[in-house]
Write a protein that holds these residues in place. Structure first.
Motif, PDB file in Angstrom:
ATOM      1  N   UNK A  78       1.236  -7.035   2.510  1.00 29.57           N
ATOM      2  CA  UNK A  78       0.741  -7.142   3.883  1.00 29.57           C
ATOM      3  C   UNK A  78       0.597  -8.596   4.288  1.00 29.57           C
ATOM      4  N   UNK A  79       0.295  -9.459   3.297  1.00 32.35           N
ATOM      5  CA  UNK A  79       0.175 -10.887   3.590  1.00 32.35           C
ATOM      6  C   UNK A  79       1.492 -11.421   4.168  1.00 32.35           C
ATOM      7  N   UNK A 111       0.810  -1.205   0.000  1.00 35.42           N
ATOM      8  CA  UNK A 111       0.000   0.000   0.000  1.00 35.42           C
ATOM      9  C   UNK A 111       0.848   1.262   0.000  1.00 35.42           C
ATOM     10  N   UNK A 112       0.167   2.407   0.043  1.00 39.50           N
ATOM     11  CA  UNK A 112       0.819   3.710  -0.103  1.00 39.50           C
ATOM     12  C   UNK A 112       1.369   4.262   1.205  1.00 39.50           C
ATOM     13  N   UNK A 113       0.928   3.744   2.336  1.00 34.00           N
ATOM     14  CA  UNK A 113       1.335   4.275   3.633  1.00 34.00           C
ATOM     15  C   UNK A 113       2.071   3.211   4.436  1.00 34.00           C
ATOM     16  N   UNK A 114       3.137   3.609   5.087  1.00 33.08           N
ATOM     17  CA  UNK A 114       3.876   2.716   5.976  1.00 33.08           C
ATOM     18  C   UNK A 114       2.986   2.219   7.122  1.00 33.08           C
ATOM     19  N   UNK A 115       1.927   2.979   7.422  1.00 38.85           N
ATOM     20  CA  UNK A 115       1.007   2.605   8.501  1.00 38.85           C
ATOM     21  C   UNK A 115       0.363   1.245   8.249  1.00 38.85           C
ATOM     22  N   UNK A 126      -8.441   3.581   6.549  1.00 41.94           N
ATOM     23  CA  UNK A 126      -8.596   2.997   5.221  1.00 41.94           C
ATOM     24  C   UNK A 126     -10.054   2.638   4.912  1.00 41.94           C
ATOM     25  N   UNK A 127     -10.755   2.108   5.890  1.00 38.91           N
ATOM     26  CA  UNK A 127     -12.119   1.637   5.636  1.00 38.91           C
ATOM     27  C   UNK A 127     -13.200   2.672   5.932  1.00 38.91           C
ATOM     28  N   UNK A 147      -6.219  -3.598   5.259  1.00 41.03           N
ATOM     29  CA  UNK A 147      -6.333  -2.925   3.959  1.00 41.03           C
ATOM     30  C   UNK A 147      -5.918  -3.848   2.806  1.00 41.03           C
ATOM     31  N   UNK A 148      -6.602  -3.664   1.706  1.00 43.54           N
ATOM     32  CA  UNK A 148      -6.320  -4.448   0.512  1.00 43.54           C
ATOM     33  C   UNK A 148      -7.176  -3.947  -0.632  1.00 43.54           C
ATOM     34  N   UNK A 149      -7.101  -4.634  -1.736  1.00 40.68           N
ATOM     35  CA  UNK A 149      -7.826  -4.224  -2.938  1.00 40.68           C
ATOM     36  C   UNK A 149      -9.124  -4.980  -3.119  1.00 40.68           C
TER      37      UNK A 149
END
Length: 188
Positions: free
Chosen positions: A45-46, A13-17, A138-139, A105-107
């Motif tokens: 992330x997986x 993703x776009x953020x290190x968070x 994110x959500x 977070x994911x697509x």
């Protein structure tokens, strides 16, 4: 709660968070001796959540379809890697193995997996908690969509409560322990 499925992105993703949140979840799962069941990838992330669970002494089971085994670069250091033929088999196997579902977070694939188990809960195919780990807000758009669905009478409030939303892994898993599925007897 012995095993939890985690649905999340195969990218960081776009953020290190997002990676930080995946690592925090992995630590919390290992600390609570909850086995991770996830898509089996070593990337994104997986990979972050699986690597953390394993590094912290926990157990990680991956379930990956043959078509994605090489593309997603299957994780070679897991407690167990289960290879299946199709995406449908992957999702069914993961659902059978676990006591709850956590969504990072994911697509679109992550959302599809979440909505499938959420819908299964609505129609009574399981009574397992479904949680959104709302890292870095994110959500928030999805939460707004749930509210819109309720306002437009396409989602009952009692089913909205099935989506447990927290921004900290410990708080999310604590709510899993006290989860009670809503009644599904009637639709309005």
């Amino acid at each position: 709660m012995k095993r939890v499925a985690v649905y999340c992105g195969s990218s960081l993703g776009a953020s290190e968070a997002y990676k930080t949140g995946a690592i925090e979840l992995g630590k919390e799962l290992a600390k609570r001796n909850i086995t991770l069941v996830y898509g089996g990838s070593s990337i994104g992330l997986m990979g972050a959540v699986a690597d953390t669970v394993l590094r912290e002494g926990g157990q990680a089971i991956g379930v990956i379809p043959k078509v994605l085994e090489e593309r997603e670069i299957s994780h070679k250091g897991l407690t167990e890697l289960i290879t299946v033929e199709t995406m449908h088999e992957r999702k069914a196997k993961m659902a059978d193995l676990v006591d709850g579902f956590v969504v990072l977070p994911g697509g679109t694939g992550t959302l599809e997996e979440f909505f499938e188990v959420f819908t299964w809960g609505q129609i009574g195919l399981h009574k397992k908690p479904c949680g959104l780990l709302n890292i870095n807000h994110y959500y928030d758009p999805l939460i707004s969509l749930f509210d819109h669905m309720i306002g437009q009478k396409f989602l009952q409030e009692k089913f909205r409560s099935m989506a447990i939303i927290e921004d900290e892994p410990a708080a999310l898993l604590d709510k899993f322990l006290n989860y009670e599925a809503p009644s599904i007897k009637t639709f309005e």
